[in-house]
Design a protein around this motif. Structure first.
Motif, PDB file in Angstrom:
ATOM      1  N   GLY A  66       1.261   3.268  -8.379  1.00 14.81           N
ATOM      2  CA  GLY A  66       0.080   3.919  -7.859  1.00 14.81           C
ATOM      3  C   GLY A  66      -0.548   3.233  -6.680  1.00 14.81           C
ATOM      4  O   GLY A  66      -1.569   3.711  -6.150  1.00 14.81           O
ATOM      5  N   ILE A  67       0.019   2.095  -6.241  1.00 18.36           N
ATOM      6  CA  ILE A  67      -0.556   1.315  -5.146  1.00 18.36           C
ATOM      7  C   ILE A  67       0.356   1.375  -3.931  1.00 18.36           C
ATOM      8  O   ILE A  67       1.584   1.199  -4.041  1.00 18.36           O
ATOM      9  N   THR A  68      -0.227   1.621  -2.771  1.00 21.77           N
ATOM     10  CA  THR A  68       0.477   1.532  -1.492  1.00 21.77           C
ATOM     11  C   THR A  68      -0.267   0.538  -0.611  1.00 21.77           C
ATOM     12  O   THR A  68      -1.507   0.583  -0.531  1.00 21.77           O
ATOM     13  N   CYS A  69       0.494  -0.381   0.037  1.00 19.90           N
ATOM     14  CA  CYS A  69      -0.114  -1.388   0.900  1.00 19.90           C
ATOM     15  C   CYS A  69       0.349  -1.222   2.337  1.00 19.90           C
ATOM     16  O   CYS A  69       1.415  -0.660   2.618  1.00 19.90           O
ATOM     17  N   GLY A  70      -0.453  -1.732   3.268  1.00 17.54           N
ATOM     18  CA  GLY A  70      -0.058  -1.760   4.659  1.00 17.54           C
ATOM     19  C   GLY A  70       1.002  -2.825   4.901  1.00 17.54           C
ATOM     20  O   GLY A  70       0.997  -3.882   4.259  1.00 17.54           O
ATOM     21  N   LEU A  71       1.917  -2.571   5.842  1.00 11.80           N
ATOM     22  CA  LEU A  71       3.018  -3.492   6.096  1.00 11.80           C
ATOM     23  C   LEU A  71       2.551  -4.766   6.778  1.00 11.80           C
ATOM     24  O   LEU A  71       3.123  -5.840   6.590  1.00 11.80           O
ATOM     25  N   ARG A  72       1.523  -4.702   7.573  1.00  6.05           N
ATOM     26  CA  ARG A  72       1.099  -5.848   8.373  1.00  6.05           C
ATOM     27  C   ARG A  72       0.263  -6.835   7.557  1.00  6.05           C
ATOM     28  O   ARG A  72       0.560  -8.026   7.492  1.00  6.05           O
ATOM     29  N   HIS A  73      -0.798  -6.303   6.929  1.00 10.06           N
ATOM     30  CA  HIS A  73      -1.733  -7.204   6.246  1.00 10.06           C
ATOM     31  C   HIS A  73      -1.506  -7.284   4.739  1.00 10.06           C
ATOM     32  O   HIS A  73      -2.154  -8.095   4.075  1.00 10.06           O
ATOM     33  N   ARG A  74      -0.615  -6.426   4.211  1.00 12.16           N
ATOM     34  CA  ARG A  74      -0.383  -6.387   2.773  1.00 12.16           C
ATOM     35  C   ARG A  74      -1.681  -6.155   2.010  1.00 12.16           C
ATOM     36  O   ARG A  74      -1.947  -6.757   0.972  1.00 12.16           O
ATOM     37  N   ARG A  75      -2.496  -5.269   2.528  1.00 12.22           N
ATOM     38  CA  ARG A  75      -3.749  -4.871   1.881  1.00 12.22           C
ATOM     39  C   ARG A  75      -3.578  -3.453   1.304  1.00 12.22           C
ATOM     40  O   ARG A  75      -2.799  -2.627   1.816  1.00 12.22           O
ATOM     41  N   VAL A  76      -4.330  -3.158   0.261  1.00 10.55           N
ATOM     42  CA  VAL A  76      -4.235  -1.857  -0.407  1.00 10.55           C
ATOM     43  C   VAL A  76      -4.783  -0.761   0.513  1.00 10.55           C
ATOM     44  O   VAL A  76      -5.940  -0.837   0.953  1.00 10.55           O
TER      45      VAL A  76
END
Length: 999
Positions: A66-76
Motif C-alpha cells: 500500500g506504500i509508494t515512495c519517490g525514487l529520489r528521496h525515498r519518501r512516501v
C-alpha cells in the motif's frame, strides 16, 4: 584548482560536512515517515486481509503493501489501502508524511474525525476517503492543501457545512461529498473554482438556492445535487444535470433553454408544476430527458407544445414525463422526434385525444408507455412499423375499435398491455406471430369471438396471458399445452364453454389459473395433478360436475375456489382443504365430508357407493331423477338445519375462546354483532370493516374483521393475512383466533377474521385524541406520556424484528402505521392488519405488471414503492421511522404543514440536534403539572438530564429509519437495542419506576 593546500583542505572538509548533513537529514525525514506509518497502523483496530502484517522492521517501509515512495528521496508519496476492510480511526501523524501526493482509503470502515493535521500535506493532490464511517465536520484547514485536484468524501457521516476556506482550492477538478449529513447552503464560491469538472453533493441536507455562480463553471460536465432541499436553477454550461428527489417547485425555468451543451436532464420526483415552456431547440446534444413524478401541467390548450422543440434534439434517446398532470392532445410533431429515440414514456398523465399516426415514424423505439391516460380513438395501424419495439403499454385508456393486425409485425415485442380499454372485435390471429411475447394483457375490454389457436403457439409466453372480462366464446384450444412456461392464465368472466382441456396440465410452470364465471362443463381433468408449482386455482361459477379430485390435496395450493358448480361427493381434508381460509365450496348441495368448518353433512355409505358410479351413468340417473333430486335436496337441507339447530342447543359452554370458535359460522358472527350493526362498528379499512362482537358461549368480547369482497383485492388481502398469521406468534402481534369463509344469508361469499379484542383501541386514537369522535370510543383517551411512547415504540420494533428475522419465513407487513397498532388493557402494543403482508419468498414472484402492487398507506409507504420497487424489509423500516417520528412530534406525515419542500422526515432531520425541543409534542414537555412539589422538582431536573436526551435519541432513530435510500436505513434489530438503552438511561436519570412516571 585551489590556490593553496590550506584552501583545498577547507573546501574538502566543507563538502564532507554538507554531504554528511544531507545524509543525516534524509535519514531523519525517512525515519519520520516510518514513525508516522507505524502510528497509522497502531490506530487500525481490524485488518481482516492482513495487509498491515508487512509493516514491520524486516524491510524498508517503501516495500510495505500500500506504500509508494519517490525514487529520489525515498519518501512516501502514495498511501493506497482502498477496499481492504480496515476499521479503526485515522492517526494525526499522517500529517507528517509531507511528500504525500495521494491518500486513498476508500471503501473501508474507518471511523472518527478527519484529523486537522491533514492540512499540513502541502503536496497532496488527491484525497479519497469515500465509503467509510467518518464523522464530525470537514476540517477547514484542508484548504492549505492547495494542490488538491480530487477531493472525495462521499458516503460518510460528516456534518456541518462546506468550509468557506475551500475557496482557495483553485486546482480542484473533482469534488464529491454525496450521502453525508452536510447542511447549510451550497457556497457561491464554488462557482469560482473554475477547474471543476464534476460536483457530487447529492443526498445531504443542503438548503436554499443553487447559486447562480455555478453557471461560471465552463469545464463542468457532471452535477449531482439530488435528494437535498434545494431550489433555484440557472446553470447554462452543463452537460449533465441531475436534481432528482429534491423539493424544487414552481415552473421549470425557461432559462434552462440557454444550457445548449446539456446531454442529460434528470429532474424526476420533485414538485415542479405549471407549463413546461423550455425551448429545447438549442440542445443539439440532449440524449436523456426525464421529469417523471412531478406536478407538471397547466391546463392550457398548448401545454404539450414543448414536444415541438424536442424534435430538434437529433440525439434524443430517452424521453420520460410520466406521472405528472399534463393534459391535452399529443402534437403531430411527435412524428418528428429523433429516429434514435428508444424510450418514450408518458404513462399516468391526463392526455387525451387520439394517438397521432405519425408515431409510426419512431422506428428506433424499444419501449412505448402511454398507459394511464385518456386517449380515445383507435390504435393506429402505423404502430406496426415500430419493429424494434420490445414493450408497448396502452392500458387504462379509452381506446376503441379493433386491435390492428399490423401489430403482428412487431416480431421482437415481449410485452403487449392493452387492458382496461374499450377495444372490440376479435383477437387477431396475427398476434401469434409475436414469437418473443412474454406478457399479453387484453383484459377489461369488449373483445368477442373465439380465442385464436395461434396465440397458443407463443412458446415464450412465460409471464401472463390475461384475457379476463371480455365477451369471448368457444372453448380453450388444446394447443394451450404449448405454453409450458406460462405462470398466469386468466380467462375469467367471459362466455367460454366446453371442457377444461387436459393439455392444461402440460403447462408445468403455472402458478395461477383463473377460469371463474364461464360455462365450462365436465369434470376437473386429472392432468392438473402435474401442476406442481400452482398456487391458486379459481374455477368458480361454471357448470363443472363430478367429484373433487383427491390430487388437489397434494398440490402446493394457497387458494382454491370451486364454488357455484355442480360438483358432488366427498370433499378432501388434506392440503389446501385443511384450511377454511384457503378454500371456497359454496352453493354445493351434493358435497359431503371435508373439515368441520365447512359444515357439510357427513358422507354416508351411499355417498361412497355413488363415487364409484361412472360419469355417464350418473348423468343418466341425474336426468331420470331430476324431480326426485330436487325434493331430496330440500329434505336434506331441512334435516341439516334441524340437526344444526339441535346441536347448537346441546353445545356446552367452554371457557377457552379458541376452542369455542373452532367452528365459527356466518350465523354466529351475525348474532355476535347484532347483524353487523353500525353500533358495533369500531373501524373501517381499505378492504373491510371491523366490528366488536360478543359470543353467546361465554360472553367473550372479540374484534371481527369482515372483508368487503366487492372491493378489488379484498380476497387477496384475506388470503395474505391468513398466510402471514399462519405460523407467527409474538406478544406484540394481534392474535387471530379463527376465520370464517362461508356464504351469507343471500348466498354471497363471506370472509372474516376474528381477533382478540384490544380494549385501548389504536395508537392512532391516542396520538390524535382530538380527531376521535367521542361516540366512537369507550375509554377515556388521554395524551401518552414519554415513557408510554417509548414502551410502545419498543413493542412495535420488537414485533417487526420478529417478523423480519425470527419467523420460519420472513414476513413483510407492508402497511405499518398508528392505525394498525393496537393497545391492550396494559397499554402493551400489538401490531395488526396483515392484509397487505407478504412472505418474503413470494416477493420475488411479483412483477411490475402484477396486480399485487403493494404500496401501503400514503405518508407511511417507502418512497421507492412509488417508483415501482418491490417490497422489502427496508420498506417496513421506513414506515416504522415515520411512525416513531409521529409519536415524538404528534404530527401526522399527511399534516397540512408538510407541503412543497417539507415532509415529516426532513422536518425532524433539520431539527437535529439543537432544535428537537421545538418540534416535539408539547405535552411531553409539560407533563409534570399537578404533581407534589418534591416530585415536580425532581422531574423538572430529570427533564433537563434525561428527557431531552431521550427525545433527541428517538428523533435520531426515526430519521435514521426513514432516510430515502433503502440500504442506508437503520437495522430494526439495532432499533430495538437502542430504544431499550434510551429507556434505561431515561429511567436511570429519573431514578424512578415506570409505573411512577406513568401515574
Amino acid at each position: 584548482m585551489c590556490q593553496s593546500d590550506s584552501m583545498c583542505l577547507i573546501v574538502f572538509i566543507t563538502l564532507i560536512q554538507v554531504t554528511t548533513f544531507a545524509t543525516f537529514s534524509a535519514n531523519a525525514f525517512q525515519e519520520g515517515d516510518r514513525v508516522a506509518l507505524q502510528a497509522f497502523k497502531s490506530m487500525i483496530a481490524h485488518d481482516p486481509q492482513g495487509i498491515l502484517n508487512s509493516w514491520n522492521d524486516s524491510g524498508h517501509f517503501c516495500e510495505w503493501k500500500g506504500i509508494t515512495c519517490g525514487l529520489r528521496h525515498r519518501r512516501v508519496t502514495v498511501l493506497n489501502l482502498r477496499s481492504k476492510g480496515l476499521s479503526g480511526s485515522l492517526s494525526p501523524y499522517i500529517g507528517n508524511l509531507s511528500f504525500l501526493r495521494e491518500i486513498n482509503l476508500m471503501n473501508n470502515s474507518i471511523q472518527g474525525e478527519i484529523p486537522r493535521e491533514f492540512g499540513r500535506l502541502f503536496r497532496l493532490e488527491a484525497l479519497f476517503l469515500s465509503d467509510n464511517d467518518l464523522v464530525g465536520e470537514i476540517p477547514a484547514n484542508l484548504s492549505y492543501c492547495s494542490r488538491l485536484t480530487i477531493l472525495f468524501l462521499g458516503r460518510n457521516k460528516l456534518m456541518g457545512s462546506i468550509p468557506f476556506e475551500f475557496f482557495s482550492l483553485y486546482k480542484l477538478k473533482q469534488l464529491a461529498m454525496q450521502r453525508n449529513n452536510l447542511t447549510g447552503g451550497i457556497p457561491p464560491f464554488i462557482g469560482n473554482l473554475t477547474s471543476l469538472e464534476s460536483i457530487s453533493l447529492a443526498a445531504n441536507a443542503f438548503g436554499g438556492n443553487i447559486p447562480n455562480s455555478l453557471g461560471q463553471l465552463k469545464e463542468l460536465k457532471s452535477l449531482g445535487l439530488g435528494a437535498n432541499n434545494l431550489s433555484g436553477l440557472t446553470l447554462p454550461h452543463l452537460r449533465f444535470f441531475q436534481v432528482n428527489r429534491n423539493f424544487f417547485s414552481g415552473s421549470i425555468p425557461i432559462s434552462l433553454s440557454n444550457a445548449s451543451k446539456l446531454e442529460i436532464i434528470e429532474a424526476l420526483d420533485n414538485s415542479f408544476s405549471g407549463k413546461l415552456s423550455v425551448n429545447f431547440g438549442g440542445m443539439k446534444n440532449l440524449s436523456y430527458f426525464n421529469v417523471a413524478y412531478n406536478n407538471l401541467g397547466s391546463g392550457e390548450s398548448d401545454e404539450m407544445s414543448f414536444m415541438n422543440s424536442l424534435a430538434n434534439c437529433s440525439n434524443l434517446r430517452t424521453l420520460i414525463f410520466a406521472a405528472n398532470k399534463l393534459r391535452g392532445a399529443l402534437p403531430h410533431s411527435i412524428a418528428n422526434l429523433s429516429d434514435q429515440l428508444q424510450n418514450l414514456i408518458m404513462t399516468s398523465n391526463q392526455l387525451h385525444g387520439s394517438i397521432p399516426s405519425g408515431i409510426g415514424n419512431l422506428v428506433g423505439l424499444y419501449r412505448l408507455g402511454m398507459g394511464g391516460n385518456q386517449f380515445t380513438g383507435t390504435i393506429p395501424k402505423e404502430m406496426g412499423k415500430l419493429q424494434n419495439l420490445q414493450g408497448m403499454g396502452l392500458y387504462d385508456n379509452q381506446l376503441s375499435g379493433e386491435i390492428p393486425s399490423s401489430l403482428g409485425n412487431l416480431s421482437i415485442l415481449s410485452e403487449l398491455l392493452l387492458n382496461n380499454n374499450s377495444l372490440s372485435g376479435v383477437i387477431p390471429s396475427c398476434l401469434g406471430s409475436l414469437k418473443q411475447l412474454a406478457i399479453l394483457h387484453l383484459f377489461e375490454n369488449g373483445l368477442n369471438g373465439t380465442i385464436p389457436e395461434e396465440i397458443f403457439n407463443l412458446t415464450y409466453l412465460s409471464n401472463s396471458l390475461n384475457l379476463a372480462r371480455n365477451h369471448l366464446v368457444g372453448s380453450i384450444p388444446t394447443k394451450i399445452g404449448n405454453l409450458k412456461y406460462l405462470r398466469v392464465f386468466d380467462v375469467s368472466s367471459n362466455n367460454l364453454s366446453g371442457e377444461i382441456p387436459s393439455q392444461l396440465g402440460l403447462c408445468s410452470y403455472l402458478e395461477e389459473i383463473f377460469m371463474r364465471g364461464n360455462f365450462f362443463h365436465g369434470s376437473i381433468p386429472s392432468s392438473l395433478s402435474s401442476l406442481r408449482a400452482v398456487l391458486a386455482i379459481d374455477l368458480s361459477r361454471n357448470n363443472l360436475s363430478g367429484l373433487i379430485p383427491k390430487f388437489l390435496e397434494d398440490l402446493s395450493l394457497e387458494y382454491l375456489n370451486l364454488s357455484f358448480n355442480d360438483l358432488e361427493g366427498e370433499v378432501p381434508t388434506k392440503g389446501v382443504f385443511a384450511n377454511i381460509s384457503r378454500i371456497s365450496v359454496a352453493r354445493f348441495n351434493r358435497l359431503c365430508g371435508g373439515i368441520p368448518e365447512l359444515q357439510l353433512p357427513k358422507c354416508t355409505e351411499n355417498n361412497s357407493r355413488n363415487q364409484k358410479i361412472s360419469e355417464r351413468l350418473k348423468a343418466i340417473i341425474s336426468t331420470l331423477s331430476a324431480v326426485l333430486g330436487i325434493v331430496m335436496v330440500f329434505f336434506l337441507c331441512f334435516c341439516w338445519f334441524k340437526r344444526r339447530r339441535g346441536l347448537s342447543k346441546q353445545q356446552p359452554s367452554r371457557p377457552i375462546l379458541r376452542k369455542a370458535l373452532q367452528k365459527v359460522s356466518y350465523e354466529s358472527l351475525f348474532k355476535a354483532t347484532d347483524g353487523f350493526s353500525s353500533t358495533h362498528l369500531i373501524g373501517v379499512g381499505s378492504f373491510g370493516s371491523v366490528y366488536k362482537g360478543a359470543f353467546d358461549q361465554d360472553g367473550t368480547i372479540v374484534a371481527i374483521k369482515v372483508f368487503n369482497l366487492q372491493r378489488h383485492g379484498a380476497s387477496k388481502s384475506f388470503l395474505a393475512e391468513c398466510k402471514a398469521l399462519k405460523n407467527i406468534r409474538h406478544r406484540n402481534l394481534v392474535k387471530v383466533i379463527t376465520s370464517c369463509s362461508s356464504i351469507d344469508f343471500q348466498g354471497n361469499d363471506f370472509k372474516a377474521l376474528v381477533y382478540e379484542f384490544m380494549t385501548n383501541g389504536s395508537l392512532e386514537n391516542w396520538l390524535h385524541p382530538d380527531a376521535v369522535p367521542q361516540k366512537d370510543v369507550e375509554i377515556e383517551i388521554q395524551k401518552l406520556t414519554l415513557l408510554q411512547r417509548i414502551n410502545i415504540a419498543i413493542d412495535v420494533a420488537s414485533a417487526i424484528d420478529y417478523l423480519h428475522h425470527h419467523c420460519q419465513e420472513p414476513v413483510l407487513h407492508c402497511d405499518l402505521k398508528p392505525g394498525n397498532v393496537l393497545l391492550d388493557n396494559d397499554m402493551i402494543a400489538h401490531v395488526g392488519d396483515f392484509g397487505l403482508a407478504r412472505v418474503r419468498q413470494e416477493v420475488s414472484n411479483l412483477t411490475q405488471s402484477s396486480s399485487v402492487g403493494v404500496r401501503g398507506t400514503i405518508g407511511y409507504a417507502a418512497p421507492e414503492y412509488g417508483l415501482g420497487s418491490e417490497v422489502s424489509t427496508n420498506g417496513d423500516i421506513y414506515s416504522y421511522g415515520i411512525l416513531l417520528l409521529e409519536m415524538v412530534t404528534g404530527k401526522k406525515p399527511t399534516d397540512v404543514m408538510f407541503e412543497g419542500d417539507l415532509n415529516l422526515h426532513n422536518f425532524a432531520r433539520m431539527a437535529l440536534l439543537d432544535h428537537v425541543i421545538d418540534i416535539v409534542d408539547p405535552i411531553l414537555l409539560n407533563d409534570v403539572e399537578g404533581w407534589d412539589a418534591t416530585t415536580k422538582q425532581r422531574l423538572r431536573q430529570a427533564k433537563i438530564n434525561g428527557k431531552i436526551e431521550c427525545l433527541i435519541s428517538m428523533v435520531r432513530i426515526g430519521v435514521a429509519c426513514s432516510v430515502e435510500s433503502p440500504q442506508d436505513r437503520m437495522s430494526i434489530t439495532n432499533v430495538v437495542h437502542e430504544l431499550q438503552s434510551v429507556k434505561n438511561a431515561l429511567l436511570e436519570a429519573w431514578n424512578c419506576t415506570g409505573e411512577e412516571v406513568i401515574r
